[in-house]
Each structure stands twice: as C-alpha cells, then as structure tokens.
Design an enzyme around this catalytic site. Structure first.
Site, PDB file in Angstrom:
ATOM      1  N   LYS A   1       0.827  -1.212   0.000  1.00 47.23           N
ATOM      2  CA  LYS A   1       0.000   0.000   0.000  1.00 47.23           C
ATOM      3  C   LYS A   1       0.868   1.273   0.000  1.00 47.23           C
ATOM      4  O   LYS A   1       2.059   1.218   0.314  1.00 47.23           O
ATOM      5  CB  LYS A   1      -0.935  -0.039   1.221  1.00 47.23           C
ATOM      6  CG  LYS A   1      -1.964  -1.179   1.158  1.00 47.23           C
ATOM      7  CD  LYS A   1      -2.967  -1.086   2.303  1.00 47.23           C
ATOM      8  CE  LYS A   1      -4.005  -2.190   2.221  1.00 47.23           C
ATOM      9  NZ  LYS A   1      -5.014  -2.096   3.306  1.00 47.23           N
TER      10      LYS A   1
ATOM     11  N   TYR B   1     -12.265  -1.599  -3.835  1.00 41.18           N
ATOM     12  CA  TYR B   1     -12.812  -1.793  -2.484  1.00 41.18           C
ATOM     13  C   TYR B   1     -14.343  -1.704  -2.456  1.00 41.18           C
ATOM     14  O   TYR B   1     -14.913  -1.372  -1.420  1.00 41.18           O
ATOM     15  CB  TYR B   1     -12.213  -0.767  -1.517  1.00 41.18           C
ATOM     16  CG  TYR B   1     -10.862  -1.182  -0.928  1.00 41.18           C
ATOM     17  CD1 TYR B   1     -10.724  -2.376  -0.205  1.00 41.18           C
ATOM     18  CD2 TYR B   1      -9.740  -0.381  -1.052  1.00 41.18           C
ATOM     19  CE1 TYR B   1      -9.501  -2.761   0.345  1.00 41.18           C
ATOM     20  CE2 TYR B   1      -8.513  -0.752  -0.492  1.00 41.18           C
ATOM     21  CZ  TYR B   1      -8.402  -1.945   0.208  1.00 41.18           C
ATOM     22  OH  TYR B   1      -7.205  -2.319   0.764  1.00 41.18           O
TER      23      TYR B   1
ATOM     24  N   PHE C   1     -15.536   4.242   6.773  1.00 41.22           N
ATOM     25  CA  PHE C   1     -14.169   4.609   6.413  1.00 41.22           C
ATOM     26  C   PHE C   1     -13.904   4.542   4.903  1.00 41.22           C
ATOM     27  O   PHE C   1     -12.770   4.729   4.472  1.00 41.22           O
ATOM     28  CB  PHE C   1     -13.153   3.735   7.164  1.00 41.22           C
ATOM     29  CG  PHE C   1     -13.322   2.243   6.971  1.00 41.22           C
ATOM     30  CD1 PHE C   1     -12.833   1.616   5.831  1.00 41.22           C
ATOM     31  CD2 PHE C   1     -13.960   1.469   7.944  1.00 41.22           C
ATOM     32  CE1 PHE C   1     -12.983   0.240   5.645  1.00 41.22           C
ATOM     33  CE2 PHE C   1     -14.114   0.091   7.764  1.00 41.22           C
ATOM     34  CZ  PHE C   1     -13.625  -0.513   6.613  1.00 41.22           C
TER      35      PHE C   1
ATOM     36  N   ARG D   1      -2.508 -14.115   4.598  1.00 39.92           N
ATOM     37  CA  ARG D   1      -3.255 -13.405   5.656  1.00 39.92           C
ATOM     38  C   ARG D   1      -2.549 -13.550   7.001  1.00 39.92           C
ATOM     39  O   ARG D   1      -2.477 -12.613   7.786  1.00 39.92           O
ATOM     40  CB  ARG D   1      -4.686 -13.953   5.764  1.00 39.92           C
ATOM     41  CG  ARG D   1      -5.523 -13.826   4.508  1.00 39.92           C
ATOM     42  CD  ARG D   1      -6.060 -12.462   4.269  1.00 39.92           C
ATOM     43  NE  ARG D   1      -6.943 -12.012   5.341  1.00 39.92           N
ATOM     44  CZ  ARG D   1      -7.580 -10.842   5.332  1.00 39.92           C
ATOM     45  NH1 ARG D   1      -7.429  -9.998   4.320  1.00 39.92           N
ATOM     46  NH2 ARG D   1      -8.353 -10.492   6.322  1.00 39.92           N
TER      47      ARG D   1
ATOM     48  N   THR E   1      -5.635  -6.622  10.852  1.00 41.96           N
ATOM     49  CA  THR E   1      -5.887  -5.358  10.150  1.00 41.96           C
ATOM     50  C   THR E   1      -5.321  -4.176  10.923  1.00 41.96           C
ATOM     51  O   THR E   1      -4.679  -3.289  10.361  1.00 41.96           O
ATOM     52  CB  THR E   1      -7.417  -5.168   9.967  1.00 41.96           C
ATOM     53  OG1 THR E   1      -7.955  -6.348   9.357  1.00 41.96           O
ATOM     54  CG2 THR E   1      -7.716  -3.970   9.096  1.00 41.96           C
TER      55      THR E   1
ATOM     56  N   ARG F   1       2.395  -6.458   9.164  1.00 41.77           N
ATOM     57  CA  ARG F   1       1.738  -5.261   9.702  1.00 41.77           C
ATOM     58  C   ARG F   1       2.337  -4.837  11.041  1.00 41.77           C
ATOM     59  O   ARG F   1       2.445  -3.644  11.333  1.00 41.77           O
ATOM     60  CB  ARG F   1       0.226  -5.489   9.792  1.00 41.77           C
ATOM     61  CG  ARG F   1      -0.428  -5.359   8.410  1.00 41.77           C
ATOM     62  CD  ARG F   1      -1.858  -5.798   8.412  1.00 41.77           C
ATOM     63  NE  ARG F   1      -2.561  -5.430   7.180  1.00 41.77           N
ATOM     64  CZ  ARG F   1      -3.720  -5.946   6.802  1.00 41.77           C
ATOM     65  NH1 ARG F   1      -4.320  -6.852   7.556  1.00 41.77           N
ATOM     66  NH2 ARG F   1      -4.292  -5.559   5.679  1.00 41.77           N
TER      67      ARG F   1
ATOM     68  N   ASN G   1      -2.050   0.408   6.689  1.00 41.41           N
ATOM     69  CA  ASN G   1      -1.554  -0.858   7.242  1.00 41.41           C
ATOM     70  C   ASN G   1      -0.705  -1.682   6.273  1.00 41.41           C
ATOM     71  O   ASN G   1      -0.646  -2.900   6.359  1.00 41.41           O
ATOM     72  CB  ASN G   1      -2.714  -1.666   7.846  1.00 41.41           C
ATOM     73  CG  ASN G   1      -3.760  -2.034   6.824  1.00 41.41           C
ATOM     74  OD1 ASN G   1      -3.609  -1.742   5.650  1.00 41.41           O
ATOM     75  ND2 ASN G   1      -4.819  -2.702   7.269  1.00 41.41           N
TER      76      ASN G   1
ATOM     77  N   HIS H   1      -2.161  -5.390   1.542  1.00 39.06           N
ATOM     78  CA  HIS H   1      -3.462  -6.031   1.324  1.00 39.06           C
ATOM     79  C   HIS H   1      -3.240  -7.484   0.937  1.00 39.06           C
ATOM     80  O   HIS H   1      -2.270  -7.792   0.252  1.00 39.06           O
ATOM     81  CB  HIS H   1      -4.218  -5.330   0.188  1.00 39.06           C
ATOM     82  CG  HIS H   1      -5.351  -6.148  -0.356  1.00 39.06           C
ATOM     83  ND1 HIS H   1      -6.575  -6.191   0.266  1.00 39.06           N
ATOM     84  CD2 HIS H   1      -5.425  -7.004  -1.409  1.00 39.06           C
ATOM     85  CE1 HIS H   1      -7.358  -7.031  -0.413  1.00 39.06           C
ATOM     86  NE2 HIS H   1      -6.687  -7.525  -1.429  1.00 39.06           N
TER      87      HIS H   1
ATOM     88  N   GLU I   1      -9.866  -9.796  -7.708  1.00 34.91           N
ATOM     89  CA  GLU I   1      -8.780  -8.819  -7.505  1.00 34.91           C
ATOM     90  C   GLU I   1      -7.643  -9.027  -8.513  1.00 34.91           C
ATOM     91  O   GLU I   1      -7.083  -8.055  -9.031  1.00 34.91           O
ATOM     92  CB  GLU I   1      -8.289  -8.907  -6.060  1.00 34.91           C
ATOM     93  CG  GLU I   1      -9.365  -8.422  -5.090  1.00 34.91           C
ATOM     94  CD  GLU I   1      -9.049  -8.655  -3.622  1.00 34.91           C
ATOM     95  OE1 GLU I   1      -7.989  -9.240  -3.311  1.00 34.91           O
ATOM     96  OE2 GLU I   1      -9.866  -8.234  -2.778  1.00 34.91           O
TER      97      GLU I   1
HETATM   98  P1  ATP Z   1      -7.217  -5.781   3.246  1.00 38.89           P
HETATM   99  O1  ATP Z   1      -8.580  -6.045   2.625  1.00 38.89           O
HETATM  100  O2  ATP Z   1      -6.634  -4.444   2.797  1.00 38.89           O
HETATM  101  O3  ATP Z   1      -6.274  -6.919   3.031  1.00 38.89           O
HETATM  102  P2  ATP Z   1      -8.242  -6.566   5.812  1.00 38.89           P
HETATM  103  O4  ATP Z   1      -8.898  -7.666   5.059  1.00 38.89           O
HETATM  104  O5  ATP Z   1      -7.347  -6.923   6.948  1.00 38.89           O
HETATM  105  O6  ATP Z   1      -7.375  -5.653   4.821  1.00 38.89           O
HETATM  106  P3  ATP Z   1     -10.741  -5.144   5.722  1.00 38.89           P
HETATM  107  O7  ATP Z   1     -11.739  -5.260   6.803  1.00 38.89           O
HETATM  108  O8  ATP Z   1     -10.971  -5.859   4.428  1.00 38.89           O
HETATM  109  O9  ATP Z   1      -9.306  -5.547   6.339  1.00 38.89           O
HETATM  110  O10 ATP Z   1     -10.547  -3.588   5.437  1.00 38.89           O
HETATM  111  C1  ATP Z   1      -9.943  -3.137   4.231  1.00 38.89           C
HETATM  112  C2  ATP Z   1      -9.002  -2.015   4.556  1.00 38.89           C
HETATM  113  O11 ATP Z   1      -9.751  -0.898   4.997  1.00 38.89           O
HETATM  114  C3  ATP Z   1      -8.019  -2.282   5.712  1.00 38.89           C
HETATM  115  O12 ATP Z   1      -6.879  -3.002   5.325  1.00 38.89           O
HETATM  116  C4  ATP Z   1      -7.677  -0.892   6.130  1.00 38.89           C
HETATM  117  O13 ATP Z   1      -6.734  -0.273   5.243  1.00 38.89           O
HETATM  118  C5  ATP Z   1      -9.020  -0.188   5.996  1.00 38.89           C
HETATM  119  N1  ATP Z   1      -9.799  -0.223   7.252  1.00 38.89           N
HETATM  120  C6  ATP Z   1     -10.394  -1.296   7.812  1.00 38.89           C
HETATM  121  N2  ATP Z   1     -11.041  -0.977   8.947  1.00 38.89           N
HETATM  122  C7  ATP Z   1     -10.834   0.353   9.115  1.00 38.89           C
HETATM  123  C8  ATP Z   1     -11.228   1.309  10.090  1.00 38.89           C
HETATM  124  N3  ATP Z   1     -11.983   0.961  11.136  1.00 38.89           N
HETATM  125  N4  ATP Z   1     -10.827   2.585   9.921  1.00 38.89           N
HETATM  126  C9  ATP Z   1     -10.080   2.958   8.852  1.00 38.89           C
HETATM  127  N5  ATP Z   1      -9.675   2.114   7.880  1.00 38.89           N
HETATM  128  C10 ATP Z   1     -10.042   0.837   8.008  1.00 38.89           C
HETATM  129 MG    MG Z   2     -10.053  -7.339   3.313  1.00 39.42          MG
END
Ligand code: ATP
Ligand code: MG
Length: 138
Positions: free
Chosen positions: A10, A50, A58, A86, A92, A103, A113, A116, A127
C-alpha cells in the site's frame, strides 16, 4: 495444491521505503512472485477495488489513502497462498498484529496498514482480474 492470491504493497509502505523489506518477507515465507507492477490508482479505481466496503464509514478515507501514491499490486503463488498470506500480514489493526507479521513491523495505523491480501478464492479471482491481464500471468 498450489494456489494464487493477490496482494498490494500500500502507499504508506511504498512512501516509507519498505517495499524491498516486505517483498523479502514474502519470498522468505515461500511465495513465488508471479507478476508485479507499480502505479498509482485513481480515486475511482480505488473505489472499484474496495467496492465491498462501499457502505463502511471509512470508505471515503480508505479510497483517498489508496489513491494518494504509488502501490505495488502483485500476484503470489504457493501452497495455501490465501490463508498463509493473511497470516503473514497479521491483524488489520497493527496494534493487534502478532510479533513478526508484516503489519506489526511496517504498518502505522488500522488504515495505513502496509499490505493487502485477498481473503477468499472468489475475492482473489476478482482482484487478480482487476489488476492483471491473462497474458501477464503465465
Ligand atoms: P485488506 O482487505 O486491505 O487486506 P483486511 O482484510 O485486513 O485488509 P478489511 O476489513 O478488508 O481488512 O478492510 C480493508 C481495509 O480498509 C483495511 O486493510 C484498512 O486499510 C481499511 N480499514 C479497515 N477498517 C478500518 C477502520 N476501522 N478505519 C479505517 N480504515 C479501516
Ligand atoms: Mg479485506
């Protein structure tokens, strides 16, 4: 059986110069880099990627962040690639991520973070297709 997953380094991690260190962790964990590129997403492209989070509070901030600088999208391959990536990424929110995860080492907040990783076979397929053409994935 070998499996493919999709990952992005990212914008926060690219900006801080962590790309090489993150790729080293990925290779050390046994992943083969099938294809990788570098470019910046537009806001609309980040929203498309997304789309499953469109209703989340968010979403606006996340898609601003993801379109604010270069990223490295990539396709990775190994046995059990989706679950293993993962695990290597960690939680996350880096505050909850286990020691040694990407992370924990490189992320700065729940939004910024560092990496992805696809969370299932169907999302990985969407994706990979969003970022790579078939001819790029031999
Ligand atoms: P990713 O999909 O990026 O691999 P993830 O699966 O761990 O991450 P998701 O729940 O899919 O987490 O959220 C997608 C992305 O949105 C997160 O990686 C983070 O960058 C952002 N995100 C998630 N939760 C929050 C939050 N509460 N506030 C701000 N940003 C958030
Ligand atoms: Mg995710």
């Amino acid at each position: 059986m070998s499996q493919r997953t999709f990952s992005i380094i990212k914008p926060d991690a690219v900006r801080k110069g962590y790309t090489g260190a993150i790729l080293a962790e990925i290779e050390k964990a046994g992943f083969k880099i099938v294809s990788i590129k570098k470019f910046s997403l537009s806001k609309a492209q980040a929203e498309g990627f997304y789309h499953v989070h469109a209703a989340r509070p968010f979403f606006g901030s996340l898609t601003d962040f993801m379109s604010n600088g270069p990223i490295f999208p990539m396709v990775l391959e190994k046995e059990n690639a989706i679950a293993d990536l993962r695990k290597l990424m960690g939680a996350t929110n880096p505050a909850n991520a286990e020691e040694g995860t990407i992370r924990k080492q490189f992320a700065s907040s729940i939004e910024e973070n560092a990496i992805h990783g696809s969370d299932a076979e169907d999302t990985a397929a969407f994706e990979i297709g969003y970022f790579f053409a078939g001819v790029e994935l031999k």
